[in-house]
Write a protein that holds these residues in place. Structure first.
Motif, PDB file in Angstrom:
ATOM      1  N   PHE A 198      56.346  25.694  45.863  1.00 44.29           N
ATOM      2  CA  PHE A 198      54.990  25.207  46.099  1.00 44.29           C
ATOM      3  C   PHE A 198      54.065  26.387  46.374  1.00 44.29           C
ATOM      4  CE2 PHE A 198      57.544  25.184  49.881  1.00 44.29           C
ATOM      5  CZ  PHE A 198      56.758  25.777  50.846  1.00 44.29           C
ATOM      6  N   PRO A 199      52.805  26.266  45.945  1.00 43.12           N
ATOM      7  CA  PRO A 199      51.872  27.372  46.137  1.00 43.12           C
ATOM      8  C   PRO A 199      51.121  27.288  47.457  1.00 43.12           C
ATOM      9  CG  PRO A 199      50.845  25.702  44.796  1.00 43.12           C
ATOM     10  CD  PRO A 199      52.248  25.219  45.094  1.00 43.12           C
ATOM     11  N   VAL A 200      50.749  28.452  47.943  1.00 43.47           N
ATOM     12  CA  VAL A 200      49.782  28.586  49.024  1.00 43.47           C
ATOM     13  C   VAL A 200      48.723  29.555  48.502  1.00 43.47           C
ATOM     14  CG1 VAL A 200      49.348  29.364  51.384  1.00 43.47           C
ATOM     15  CG2 VAL A 200      51.493  28.175  50.838  1.00 43.47           C
ATOM     16  N   THR A 201      47.475  29.112  48.491  1.00 37.71           N
ATOM     17  CA  THR A 201      46.392  29.989  48.045  1.00 37.71           C
ATOM     18  C   THR A 201      45.729  30.602  49.274  1.00 37.71           C
ATOM     19  OG1 THR A 201      44.820  28.149  47.984  1.00 37.71           O
ATOM     20  CG2 THR A 201      45.961  28.691  45.927  1.00 37.71           C
ATOM     21  N   VAL A 202      45.317  31.845  49.131  1.00 40.70           N
ATOM     22  CA  VAL A 202      44.736  32.567  50.260  1.00 40.70           C
ATOM     23  C   VAL A 202      43.471  33.291  49.789  1.00 40.70           C
ATOM     24  CG1 VAL A 202      45.137  34.232  52.117  1.00 40.70           C
ATOM     25  CG2 VAL A 202      47.078  32.996  51.116  1.00 40.70           C
ATOM     26  N   ALA A 203      42.392  33.096  50.525  1.00 43.62           N
ATOM     27  CA  ALA A 203      41.169  33.860  50.316  1.00 43.62           C
ATOM     28  C   ALA A 203      41.065  34.888  51.425  1.00 43.62           C
ATOM     29  CB  ALA A 203      39.944  32.946  50.330  1.00 43.62           C
TER      30      ALA A 203
END
Length: 150
Positions: free
Chosen positions: A123-128
């Motif tokens: 599963f992905p985790v997006t980070v800004a």
């Protein structure tokens, strides 16, 4: 920080010594989103005066790990979260303190259902990553997996 997830900041500092060494703090923690901050430190800067690329990667990956811990804490007895891969884009020169905002990319219940069906989920985790002015200086996607414990 929600009471339900108040343990995450201390758990991250105990499990990952780099968190304490680098000075990462957690401003917000939930099972869907984590906001981590990193102070500006001269010894962590690169040749153009901003945080080194490794430092930006580190705070972003740390924020992603904290959201994974918060989301899957009840299931850590049966599975170990591990990074499968990550990709980062450096968008602008970052100067000063950093903020990394990590968002879980799939509902935790869906990931747990896969795990319980015998599938090793990813599963992905997006980070800004943003600077003190709120300008996005980097974006990262971390693909996590839950490896079943034996």
């Amino acid at each position: 920080m929600s009471q339900e997830h108040a343990f995450v900041a201390d758990a991250m500092k105990q499990a990952v010594p780099w968190v304490t060494t680098s000075g990462v703090e957690f401003a917000e923690v939930s099972g869907e989103r984590v906001v981590a901050t990193l102070p500006d430190r001269e010894e962590a800067r690169n040749h153009v005066g901003g945080p080194h690329a490794a430092v930006m990667f580190g705070v972003a990956e740390t924020a992603s790990g904290a959201v994974v811990m918060a989301a899957f804490a009840p299931h850590l007895g049966k599975a170990t979260p591990l990074v499968a891969r990550a990709e980062i884009a450096y968008r602008k020169l970052a100067l000063g303190p950093l903020t990394a905002t990590a968002v879980l990319g799939r509902p935790a219940a869906d990931v747990v259902a896969e795990l319980e069906s015998g599938v090793r989920p990813e599963f992905p985790v997006t980070v800004a990553i943003t600077d003190a002015d709120g300008v996005t200086t980097g974006e990262m996607t971390v693909i996590w997996t839950l490896r079943p414990n034996r």
